[in-house]
Each structure stands twice: as structure tokens, then as C-alpha cells.
Design an enzyme around this catalytic site. Structure first.
Site, PDB file in Angstrom:
ATOM      1  N   GLU A 119      29.277  16.769   1.176  1.00 50.07           N
ATOM      2  CA  GLU A 119      29.609  17.757   0.140  1.00 50.07           C
ATOM      3  C   GLU A 119      28.402  17.818  -0.784  1.00 50.07           C
ATOM      4  OE1 GLU A 119      32.244  18.015  -3.855  1.00 50.07           O
ATOM      5  OE2 GLU A 119      33.230  17.065  -2.156  1.00 50.07           O
ATOM      6  N   CYS A 167      32.972  18.917  -9.240  1.00 47.20           N
ATOM      7  CA  CYS A 167      32.334  19.706  -8.180  1.00 47.20           C
ATOM      8  C   CYS A 167      32.991  21.069  -8.008  1.00 47.20           C
ATOM      9  CB  CYS A 167      32.370  18.941  -6.864  1.00 47.20           C
ATOM     10  SG  CYS A 167      34.010  18.370  -6.394  1.00 47.20           S
TER      11      CYS A 167
END
Length: 488
Positions: free
Chosen positions: A224, A261
């Protein structure tokens, strides 16, 4: 605390040696539950250490620890159920064209998994986080590369998990821990490492991704890396509830000092009175937000440089200027820019990149065409959000069309909500097109276990030689598809 190449090698070999102890699913699920119980028993100690290293606050950290324990138990339930093994059995059929032999398929663990911890979630995306929990659930030992922002906490959590392993007859080497940049490089290159999970920056993740692909035997790298998490507010939605949307956006973009995020980093807002009302609401709410501490000074420096560079672009305005709040803190703010500035490649592409911290970019569009032009230039994201009016949500107008437009951009699409807050649930997906992630998998939710498994088919194998999971009498009571019929 920097681990040497020899220490990395020892940790990986110890993990490799522990594979057999994870083979029994009953032992595996008991280990995961014991790990959750151990973390809960050490809660006060762990939260105090985490707060000292990250300054995220005991309330936030207590909640994150609870989430982590819930996730461990959720994977234990998945292990017990056994559906993740995806058992499929076909008996021979000579009448088929071509004839079908005896085929039996299920999934097996890949091997040792390298996990790279994140800075912003010291529990949920660190030593005992989703990558570790899902890998252990799959039957894969883990070696974690600790994040330098919380080394002490990493050691404590690893100690708890190792104790839980030993209490269930599993060698403590099933969970290795190494520290240091060079150790992270050594780990991804180690020939016994079979896969890796990463949460962090585009630059760091891409370097590890390339290293994983460049090995003599390349391995899966589930990274990620970064996400802008665009939001589109329709003109009708802005006219209907400008104040609520502005306040909601402020809360989402400043949550955790903007260090999530899934923070909404770019918001398309219509020009005109309705959009002006939303911007005013956002201005009022962000202006009332206290300055906060970022996870480390490097992040603070990057944030200050990033917002200054963006604010310096011609045509970019700062209704609430983000920047330094004090010697160690940062203040939240947001920038505005006409959509026309982003329609073509150039200096304004900087606004299409993630800026980690409490800032968002409000893009004012004159019509649907301008909004579409901006969306067409966005990279892959973890989330995409649309705010619709009541009529649009009921199927009137372009609600469905807008959903279809943002779906290719992200792994999770929200309607009339905010992306911060990622529920741990069976249907959750936390991933998206590159650079959000380097694969199509998720790092949150039950299907995260699939990253650490590979399918194997046995053809024509006698019953006596088959794994118990693939025998006709189903001694383990597993869900399976048997000659085309789903059995539970």
C-alpha cells in the site's frame, strides 16, 4: 538496534523452521486468540509505550489496540470455518469433452512472509496488524521489519505474540522482528521469504516492490503506497447541505492530524453560491481545529515543504493556510484551485499527489465536463467518494453515472460518507489501482488471507495419500464444492 544481515538470516530461518507447527488449523486459531488475549492483558503497558513514541494519544491508541485484537479473533474464526481453503473436488467424468480426471483443489500457505510496519498505525498496521494476522491465519510464519517511529512498542508486541505462540506449542521464531533500513533490504532479498506486505510511502514501497521482482525467484509484494482519495460533491448536494458537507470534510481531513491513508486529499466542489457555502463551512470548521503533532520531524518537514510548494502555484488560494503551528506542531488548512488548472499535464500535477498531513485541495469546477476532466487524470486510490442530493441518491439525475465514473479509480467507493475509518469486516476492501496498492488484494477484512495462499490441484491421487482436506469423507467438515454442488 539495527539488525545485521546475520540476524535477519537467523530470524528468517527460525520462521521457516516454525512452519510445521502452524499446519494444524486448531492450533493456529488458538494461537491467534491467545495473541489477542495477551495484547488485551498488557493494554495499559502497550498504550503507554505507544503514546510515548507516537504522541497519538491514549484514546486513539486504546481504540486501535481493540481493533487489532478484534482482527486477530476474526481471522481465528476464518481459520476455524475453513472456507478460505477453497476446496473443490471433481470426480472423474468420461462423458465430458474432454474427459475429466479426478481433480482435487485447495490452497496452501506460501511460506515465510515479510511484513513492513507502518508509522501511522502502531498497532493495526504494525507487528500484530492485518498483514501479520492474515499471514499467520494462512499458516505462514512472519518476520516483521519494525518501523523506526515505534521500536519499543514493536518489541513489546512481538514479545506478547511469541508468548502466545509458545503457550500453544509453536516455536517463538514463528514471529521474527528486525530493525533498520538495511535489514528491510536484506529481508526482501532473503531466498526463504515467499511474500511481503508493506504499508508506507510510494518511494519506499516501489523500491521494495522492484527488489521483490528483481530476485532470482520473484515473490508477490502486496504494498500500500499512497492515495489521494478523491471526493466529488455534486451541485445539488452542495445546495442541499453545504454546511454539513463542509463540516464533515473538515473532520475527516484533520482526523489523526491528517495522517490516515484514506484522508480525503482532493475534493471537487462546484463553483457558485452552493459551493461557496460549503467552502465557508469548511473554513469555519478547519479554523477551529487545534494544531497537532505529526509522527516524526521528517514527516513534519515534508508536510511544511509540500504545502508551501502547492500554495505557491499561480491561482492556488489558501482560505485557511496550513503550516507550522509551533516548534513541533502543524496547523490544519486547505487550498483551493480552479478545475481548469488541472485539466492538462504541467506544474499543477503536484496537486494530484498525496500530501501527508492535515491538508486537502478543493477543486472548484464550473460544469460536469470540468469535473470529469479532473477525474480522468487521477491515479489509482484506496477510496473515492461522491456526495449526492436526496434525489440523486434515489436514482434521479447522474448519481449512477457518477458512481460508474469513480469506480475505476478506487477499491472502495463511498456515497454520502467520509473515507476515514476502515471497518474490519468480511466485505471490506482496503486496496486499489496503483499506486494505492501494487496488487488487487486487500490488507483489511477476511479476504486479506488470500494474499498468502496458492492453489494446488491433485490429479488421480489415491484417497490414502490425499490431504485430509481433500478426502471424499471430509473428515475436517470443511465447506467445499463437491462435483459442482456447494456443501456447507
Amino acid at each position: 538496534m539495527e539488525a545485521t544481515a546475520e540476524e535477519v538470516d537467523a530470524a528468517v530461518k527460525a520462521a521457516q523452521a516454525a512452519r510445521g507447527a502452524l499446519a494444524d488449523r486448531t492450533v493456529r486459531s488458538a494461537f491467534l486468540r491467545a495473541a489477542a488475549a495477551g495484547l488485551e492483558a498488557a493494554k495499559d503497558w502497550l498504550v503507554e509505550t505507544a503514546d510515548a513514541e507516537t504522541a497519538l494519544g491514549p484514546v486513539r491508541l486504546t481504540g486501535e489496540l481493540a481493533r487489532t485484537c478484534y482482527q486477530l479473533r476474526a481471522f481465528a474464526d476464518i481459520v476455524d470455518e475453513g472456507a478460505f481453503l477453497d476446496v473443490i473436488i471433481n470426480h472423474p467424468d468420461d462423458t465430458a469433452t474432454p474427459p475429466i480426471p479426478d481433480l482435487r483443489r485447495y490452497k496452501v500457505p506460501l511460506g515465510v512472509v515479510a511484513v513492513y510496519s507502518a508509522s501511522n498505525f502502531p498497532f493495526a498496521f504494525s507487528v500484530a496488524g492485518g498483514d501479520t494476522a492474515s499471514a499467520l491465519a494462512a499458516g505462514c510464519p512472519v518476520v516483521v521489519k519494525a518501523h523506526p517511529d515505534h521500536p519499543g512498542l514493536s518489541e513489546l508486541v512481538a514479545k506478547v505474540l511469541r508468548r502466545a505462540a509458545v503457550d500453544n506449542g509453536i516455536p517463538e521464531g514463528v514471529l521474527g522482528l528486525v530493525h533498520g533500513f538495511e535489514a528491510g533490504i536484506e529481508l526482501i532479498k532473503h531466498p526463504l521469504v515467499a511474500a511481503a506486505g508493506f504499508t508506507g510511502s510510494v518511494r519506499g514501497g516501489r523500491a521494495l516492490f522492484d527488489a521483490a521482482a528483481a530476485r532470482p525467484v520473484p515473490i508477490p509484494f502486496h504494498g500500500e503506497l499512497g492515495s489521494l482519495n478523491p471526493v466529488v460533491v455534486t451541485e445539488a448536494a452542495a445546495a442541499e447541505r453545504a454546511e454539513a458537507i463542509g463540516a464533515g470534510l473538515a473532520g475527516s481531513m484533520t482526523l489523526g492530524v491528517g495522517q490516515f491513508c484514506v484522508k480525503p486529499g482532493l475534493v471537487l466542489v462546484p463553483s457558485g453560491a452552493a459551493g461557496d457555502g460549503l467552502v465557508k463551512s469548511l473554513t469555519d470548521a478547519v479554523s477551529d481545529t487545534d494544531a497537532g503533532v505529526l509522527l516524526d520531524h521528517r514527516m513534519r518537514d515534508n508536510f511544511l515543504a509540500g504545502v508551501a510548494e502547492r500554495a505557491g502555484l499561480d491561482g492556488v488560494e489558501s482560505p485557511v493556510t496550513p503550516g507550522a503551528g509551533g516548534e513541533h506542531t502543524v496547523s490544519a488548512g486547505f487550498l483551493t484551485v480552479p478545475a481548469s488548472k488541472l485539466a492538462e499535464e504541467g506544474a499543477y500535477d503536484l496537486l494530484l499527489e498525496e500530501c501527508f498531513g492535515p491538508v486537502t485541495v478543493v477543486v472548484r469546477y464550473d460544469d460536469e465536463g470540468e469535473a470529469t476532466a479532473v477525474l480522468s487524470r487521477l491515479p489509482g486510490n484506496l477510496t473515492a467518494t461522491v456526495h449526492l442530493s436526496a434525489e440523486e441518491a434515489a436514482g434521479e439525475g447522474r448519481g449512477a453515472e457518477l458512481l460508474a465514473e469513480v469506480t475505476p479509480l478506487a477499491g472502495r467507493v463511498l456515497v454520502n460518507g467520509w473515507p476515514t475509518g476502515v471497518a474490519v469486516a468480511a466485505a471490506q476492501h482496503h486496496g486499489g489501482p496503483y499506486p494505492a496498492t501494487t496488487s488487487t488484494s486487500t490488507s483489511v477484512g477476511g479476504t486479506a488471507i488470500e494474499r498468502w495462499l496458492r492453489p494446488v490441484v491433485y490429479q488421480g491421487a489415491p484417497q490414502a495419500l490425499l490431504p485430509a482436506e481433500l478426502r471424499d469423507d471430509n473428515p475436517l467438515g470443511l465447506p467445499r464444492r463437491f462435483n459442482g454442488v456447494l456443501e456447507r
